[in-house]
Design a protein around this motif. Structure first.
Motif, PDB file in Angstrom:
ATOM      1  N   LEU A 159     -10.432  13.829  11.990  1.00 35.80           N
ATOM      2  CA  LEU A 159     -11.190  12.794  12.698  1.00 35.80           C
ATOM      3  C   LEU A 159     -11.778  11.785  11.729  1.00 35.80           C
ATOM      4  N   GLU A 160     -12.277  12.297  10.600  1.00 38.10           N
ATOM      5  CA  GLU A 160     -12.848  11.406   9.595  1.00 38.10           C
ATOM      6  C   GLU A 160     -11.805  10.458   9.036  1.00 38.10           C
ATOM      7  N   LEU A 161     -10.671  11.031   8.676  1.00 32.42           N
ATOM      8  CA  LEU A 161      -9.603  10.211   8.106  1.00 32.42           C
ATOM      9  C   LEU A 161      -9.147   9.162   9.113  1.00 32.42           C
ATOM     10  N   ASP A 162      -9.059   9.598  10.358  1.00 36.28           N
ATOM     11  CA  ASP A 162      -8.620   8.686  11.402  1.00 36.28           C
ATOM     12  C   ASP A 162      -9.574   7.497  11.506  1.00 36.28           C
ATOM     13  N   LYS A 163     -10.870   7.775  11.406  1.00 35.25           N
ATOM     14  CA  LYS A 163     -11.881   6.721  11.456  1.00 35.25           C
ATOM     15  C   LYS A 163     -11.773   5.831  10.211  1.00 35.25           C
ATOM     16  N   ASP A 164     -11.619   6.464   9.037  1.00 33.05           N
ATOM     17  CA  ASP A 164     -11.553   5.707   7.777  1.00 33.05           C
ATOM     18  C   ASP A 164     -10.318   4.805   7.726  1.00 33.05           C
ATOM     19  N   LEU A 165      -9.265   5.222   8.434  1.00 27.97           N
ATOM     20  CA  LEU A 165      -8.033   4.417   8.430  1.00 27.97           C
ATOM     21  C   LEU A 165      -8.297   3.010   8.969  1.00 27.97           C
ATOM     22  N   ASP A 166      -9.296   2.928   9.860  1.00 26.11           N
ATOM     23  CA  ASP A 166      -9.708   1.632  10.411  1.00 26.11           C
ATOM     24  C   ASP A 166      -9.960   0.604   9.316  1.00 26.11           C
ATOM     25  N   GLN A 167     -10.640   1.054   8.275  1.00 26.22           N
ATOM     26  CA  GLN A 167     -11.098   0.157   7.211  1.00 26.22           C
ATOM     27  C   GLN A 167     -10.107   0.033   6.074  1.00 26.22           C
ATOM     28  N   ALA A 168      -9.186   0.991   6.002  1.00 24.40           N
ATOM     29  CA  ALA A 168      -8.351   1.110   4.799  1.00 24.40           C
ATOM     30  C   ALA A 168      -7.568  -0.164   4.495  1.00 24.40           C
ATOM     31  N   ALA A 191      -8.232  -3.313   5.599  1.00 22.04           N
ATOM     32  CA  ALA A 191      -9.171  -4.398   5.283  1.00 22.04           C
ATOM     33  C   ALA A 191      -9.719  -4.243   3.869  1.00 22.04           C
ATOM     34  N   ASN A 192      -9.938  -2.989   3.441  1.00 22.92           N
ATOM     35  CA  ASN A 192     -10.491  -2.750   2.104  1.00 22.92           C
ATOM     36  C   ASN A 192      -9.419  -2.642   1.028  1.00 22.92           C
ATOM     37  N   ASN A 193      -8.173  -2.871   1.425  1.00 25.19           N
ATOM     38  CA  ASN A 193      -7.080  -2.881   0.450  1.00 25.19           C
ATOM     39  C   ASN A 193      -6.946  -1.552  -0.299  1.00 25.19           C
ATOM     40  N   GLU A 249      12.351   3.901  -4.605  1.00 21.41           N
ATOM     41  CA  GLU A 249      11.784   4.139  -3.277  1.00 21.41           C
ATOM     42  C   GLU A 249      10.281   3.889  -3.342  1.00 21.41           C
ATOM     43  N   ALA A 250       9.786   3.084  -2.412  1.00 19.02           N
ATOM     44  CA  ALA A 250       8.350   2.819  -2.325  1.00 19.02           C
ATOM     45  C   ALA A 250       7.708   3.905  -1.475  1.00 19.02           C
ATOM     46  N   LEU A 251       6.751   4.627  -2.051  1.00 16.37           N
ATOM     47  CA  LEU A 251       6.056   5.697  -1.333  1.00 16.37           C
ATOM     48  C   LEU A 251       4.566   5.360  -1.305  1.00 16.37           C
ATOM     49  N   ILE A 252       4.037   5.296  -0.105  1.00 12.60           N
ATOM     50  CA  ILE A 252       2.650   4.830   0.046  1.00 12.60           C
ATOM     51  C   ILE A 252       1.651   5.920  -0.322  1.00 12.60           C
ATOM     52  N   ARG A 253       0.539   5.524  -0.907  1.00 13.03           N
ATOM     53  CA  ARG A 253      -0.612   6.392  -1.154  1.00 13.03           C
ATOM     54  C   ARG A 253      -1.862   5.680  -0.676  1.00 13.03           C
ATOM     55  N   TRP A 254      -2.875   6.475  -0.373  1.00 12.87           N
ATOM     56  CA  TRP A 254      -4.145   5.903   0.088  1.00 12.87           C
ATOM     57  C   TRP A 254      -5.226   6.253  -0.919  1.00 12.87           C
ATOM     58  N   GLN A 255      -5.745   5.230  -1.594  1.00 13.63           N
ATOM     59  CA  GLN A 255      -6.862   5.439  -2.514  1.00 13.63           C
ATOM     60  C   GLN A 255      -8.132   5.501  -1.677  1.00 13.63           C
ATOM     61  N   ILE A 264       0.156  -0.751   9.118  1.00  8.25           N
ATOM     62  CA  ILE A 264       0.410  -0.187   7.788  1.00  8.25           C
ATOM     63  C   ILE A 264       1.841  -0.535   7.364  1.00  8.25           C
ATOM     64  N   GLY A 265       2.772  -0.415   8.307  1.00  8.39           N
ATOM     65  CA  GLY A 265       4.162  -0.761   8.009  1.00  8.39           C
ATOM     66  C   GLY A 265       4.311  -2.214   7.597  1.00  8.39           C
ATOM     67  N   ARG A 266       3.582  -3.101   8.266  1.00  8.34           N
ATOM     68  CA  ARG A 266       3.614  -4.517   7.880  1.00  8.34           C
ATOM     69  C   ARG A 266       3.105  -4.699   6.460  1.00  8.34           C
ATOM     70  N   TRP A 267       2.052  -3.959   6.143  1.00 13.25           N
ATOM     71  CA  TRP A 267       1.512  -4.039   4.786  1.00 13.25           C
ATOM     72  C   TRP A 267       2.564  -3.565   3.776  1.00 13.25           C
ATOM     73  N   VAL A 268       3.261  -2.482   4.108  1.00 13.36           N
ATOM     74  CA  VAL A 268       4.274  -1.944   3.193  1.00 13.36           C
ATOM     75  C   VAL A 268       5.383  -2.982   2.956  1.00 13.36           C
ATOM     76  N   VAL A 269       5.852  -3.598   4.036  1.00 15.60           N
ATOM     77  CA  VAL A 269       6.896  -4.619   3.909  1.00 15.60           C
ATOM     78  C   VAL A 269       6.405  -5.757   3.012  1.00 15.60           C
ATOM     79  N   ALA A 270       5.183  -6.222   3.270  1.00 19.58           N
ATOM     80  CA  ALA A 270       4.636  -7.334   2.487  1.00 19.58           C
ATOM     81  C   ALA A 270       4.458  -6.937   1.025  1.00 19.58           C
ATOM     82  N   ALA A 271       3.922  -5.742   0.802  1.00 23.24           N
ATOM     83  CA  ALA A 271       3.687  -5.297  -0.576  1.00 23.24           C
ATOM     84  C   ALA A 271       5.012  -5.139  -1.327  1.00 23.24           C
ATOM     85  N   ALA A 272       6.024  -4.617  -0.657  1.00 23.79           N
ATOM     86  CA  ALA A 272       7.333  -4.440  -1.303  1.00 23.79           C
ATOM     87  C   ALA A 272       7.945  -5.797  -1.640  1.00 23.79           C
ATOM     88  N   CYS A 273       7.859  -6.748  -0.718  1.00 17.17           N
ATOM     89  CA  CYS A 273       8.433  -8.075  -0.967  1.00 17.17           C
ATOM     90  C   CYS A 273       7.675  -8.795  -2.084  1.00 17.17           C
TER      91      CYS A 273
END
Ligand code: C2E
Ligand code: CA
Ligand code: CA
Ligand code: CA
Length: 279
Positions: free
Chosen positions: A24-33, A35-37, A58-64, A89-98
């Motif tokens: 539940l905590e992670l789910d809530k924190d994902l809201d900000q992730a 925006a907070n880059n 291969e680009a593999l996502i991590r969450w700091q 998140i997927g849009r971010w991945v596409v943008a970050a990869a490009c």
């Protein structure tokens, strides 16, 4: 014994509650992730066995995470899929990869392709293909520098929609790989009906490929099947020289795994390539 049983039961429920709280905590924190880059991509080399060179990463996502440290995608991608945040998140991945592909122009990494992972849920999004096209254009990156890895689930649900999406992606020039191949219980007929460029043999077959007869038979059969269909093959999870030798001997096109490198940040990858390591 009864006493013990009760204790272990309590322990079990506490563990479950703890996991639920974390979830539940992670789910809530994902809201900000976003925006907070707080997301980053790590890159794992995919080596072409014919040339010995790194063909792609291969680009593999991590969450700091601000309190929990660097989190693996297995800890938050399923949550993001449930809540629907995976689309952003997927849009971010596409943008970050490009952006990364654009930044690599004129450097030792200029010839690298980037393979991103897309889940079936992401493929549902009607805007996905247009988003990818627009992002490639904005970064002046050729579409064939981007590859997409999808699991066999896309052959099982929303088949018509998915075939249309993949057709459009492929038309753009994006290469399509089937990830974790061999564990998804899908019909082989889909290899005929979908524009597949690459099959990625699941790690579960590669781990024991030199020890278990069954795994070696399946691996060789997948390589032959793919080649006869004009599809290239990559093996994931290659950890030993013996596995590499087996795969080379049986004509596998590419390999990826800890034997070559773990997934690493872009700066480390650039340094390793400049130093001529990894080849
Ligand atoms: P995957 O696509 O099957 O990625 C391969 C996983 O195996 C990665 O775990 C990688 O670090 C790990 N791996 C690579 N080489 C080896 C090896 O030699 N031995 C072993 N034991 N493991 C190896 P990771 O990075 O934790 O990613 C887990 C999964 O999360 C991925 O599985 C993928 O399904 C998903 N994922 C990662 N990034 C994204 C993303 O940007 N979007 C989406 N939708 N899913 C992602
Ligand atoms: Ca993958
Ligand atoms: Ca995989
Ligand atoms: Ca896998």
């Amino acid at each position: 014994a009864k006493e013990q049983g009760r204790n272990s039961y309590q322990f079990y429920t506490e563990g479950m509650q703890e996991r639920e709280v974390t979830r539940l905590e992670l789910d809530k924190d994902l809201d900000q992730a976003l925006a907070n880059n707080e997301f980053v991509l790590h890159f794992q080399p995919q080596v072409d066995l014919e040339t010995g060179e790194i063909h792609s990463v291969e680009a593999l996502i991590r969450w700091q995470h601000p309190r929990r440290g660097l989190l693996s995608p297995v800890e938050f991608i399923p949550l993001a899929e449930e809540s629907g945040r995976i689309t952003d998140i997927g849009r971010w991945v596409v943008a970050a990869a490009c952006r990364q592909l654009a930044a690599w122009k004129g450097t030792s990494c200029k010839d690298l392709r980037i393979a991103i992972n897309l889940s079936g849920r992401e493929l549902d999004d009607e805007h996905l293909v247009d988003d990818i096209r627009e992002t490639l254009e904005a970064e002046h990156v050729p579409a064939n520098h981007l590859e997409v890895e999808l699991t066999e689930e896309i052959f099982i649900q929303n088949i018509e929609h998915n075939r249309n999406q993949l057709g459009r992606l492929h038309e753009l020039g994006v290469n399509l790989a089937i990830d974790d191949f061999g564990v998804g219980y899908s019909s082989l007929g889909y290899l005929r009906d979908f524009p597949v460029d690459l099959l990625k043999i699941d790690r579960s077959f590669i781990t024991s490929v030199t020890e278990r007869h069954d795994d070696s038979v399946i691996t060789r059969a997948v390589i032959n099947l793919a080649h006869n269909l004009g599809i290239r093959v990559i093996a994931e999870g290659v950890e030993t020289e013996e596995q590499l030798d087996f795969l080379r001997q049986h004509g596998c096109n590419l390999i990826q795994g800890y034997l070559i490198s773990r997934p690493i940040p872009a700066v480390e990858l650039e340094k390793a390539l400049e130093a001529g390591l990894l080849n």
